[in-house]
Design a protein around this motif. Structure first.
Motif, PDB file in Angstrom:
ATOM      1  N   HIS A   1       7.507  -3.278   3.467  1.00  0.00           N
ATOM      2  CA  HIS A   1       7.597  -2.065   4.279  1.00  0.00           C
ATOM      3  C   HIS A   1       8.629  -2.211   5.396  1.00  0.00           C
ATOM      4  O   HIS A   1       8.949  -3.324   5.844  1.00  0.00           O
TER       5      HIS A   1
ATOM      6  N   ALA B   1      13.606   1.964   5.296  1.00  0.00           N
ATOM      7  CA  ALA B   1      13.067   2.452   4.025  1.00  0.00           C
ATOM      8  C   ALA B   1      14.078   3.353   3.314  1.00  0.00           C
ATOM      9  O   ALA B   1      14.275   3.256   2.093  1.00  0.00           O
TER      10      ALA B   1
ATOM     11  N   THR C   1       1.296   0.499  -4.361  1.00  0.00           N
ATOM     12  CA  THR C   1       1.394   0.208  -2.937  1.00  0.00           C
ATOM     13  C   THR C   1       0.014  -0.152  -2.398  1.00  0.00           C
ATOM     14  O   THR C   1      -0.986  -0.103  -3.128  1.00  0.00           O
TER      15      THR C   1
ATOM     16  N   ARG D   1       1.987   2.022   6.437  1.00  0.00           N
ATOM     17  CA  ARG D   1       3.366   1.555   6.594  1.00  0.00           C
ATOM     18  C   ARG D   1       4.016   1.259   5.247  1.00  0.00           C
ATOM     19  O   ARG D   1       5.214   1.484   5.070  1.00  0.00           O
ATOM     20  N   ALA D   2       3.221   0.758   4.313  1.00  0.00           N
ATOM     21  CA  ALA D   2       3.739   0.522   2.962  1.00  0.00           C
ATOM     22  C   ALA D   2       3.845   1.835   2.184  1.00  0.00           C
ATOM     23  O   ALA D   2       4.838   2.079   1.483  1.00  0.00           O
TER      24      ALA D   2
ATOM     25  N   THR E   1       6.845   3.802   3.452  1.00  0.00           N
ATOM     26  CA  THR E   1       8.079   3.169   2.978  1.00  0.00           C
ATOM     27  C   THR E   1       8.355   3.581   1.538  1.00  0.00           C
ATOM     28  O   THR E   1       9.477   3.973   1.189  1.00  0.00           O
TER      29      THR E   1
END
Length: 206
Positions: A10, A37, A56, A61-62, A65
């Motif tokens: 991320h 990202a 994911t 945050r991931a 991204t």
């Protein structure tokens, strides 16, 4: 048949910026993280890569991204699987603590051991070994079969959950994986053979 697997950490989070142990807490991306990202998406687009499925973690945050990467690729509606098996390692009692303050409280050597040893967890948290013990079964059960079937696969996750995957993919020792740095928002492109062994790897850092 192409067997493509792309891993990407991320982009910078608000807690990365504040130098805090983040773990399973769920801060958002910073402006820099958003830009990282988008840049990852641009890099993958420049390589003319497209995907058939995405995985994911359970943390925003991931997820954000991944969403920003897919937007750059024009693949906003890509099938996406979210699972906490891909979450960052849990830092337990030191979650939310500033890393410099942790060194003052526990000593630099102890904090270094928690951060960089393979199998010593912080109090109430996970070591990298423990993180791998949840990441790798999920990879073998859910992600690898998609790759081996020919589905071009992207995984957006975290520094340590991805280290667990990279350790296996690149056949690294515990000592070698601890030295491996993963930049925020930097894709690593793998191509695999029919047995899931890596035939090529390209780190898009820089």
């Amino acid at each position: 048949m192409e067997r493509l697997l792309v891993l990407v950490r991320h982009g910078q989070s608000e807690w990365n910026l504040k130098n805090l142990f983040t773990g399973w807490k769920d801060p958002d991306l910073t402006e820099k993280g958003v830009a990282e990202a988008k840049r990852a998406g641009e890099q993958l687009r420049d390589l003319k890569l497209e995907f058939d499925i995405a995985f994911t973690s359970d943390l925003q945050r991931a997820q954000k991204t991944l969403k920003l990467i897919l937007a750059e690729l024009g693949q906003d509606d890509l099938e996406t699987v979210k699972n906490l098996a891909l979450n960052e390692r849990d830092y337990g009692d030191i979650t939310g603590m500033n890393k410099d303050e942790a060194r003052e409280q526990f000593g630099e050597e102890q904090v270094h051991i928690w951060r960089r040893s393979f199998d010593v967890p912080p109090p109430g948290g996970e070591s990298l070994k423990m993180t791998a013990e949840r990441v790798l079964p999920y990879y073998h059960a859910e992600i690898l079969p998609e790759v081996l079937s020919g589905k071009r696969t992207i995984v957006a996750a975290h520094g340590n959950s991805l280290r667990a995957l990279i350790m296996e993919l690149e056949d690294l020792s515990p000592e070698e994986i601890l030295k491996r740095e993963l930049g925020t928002g930097t894709p690593v492109v793998y191509r695999l053979d029919e047995e899931g062994k890596v035939t090529s790897v390209e780190d898009l850092a820089g």
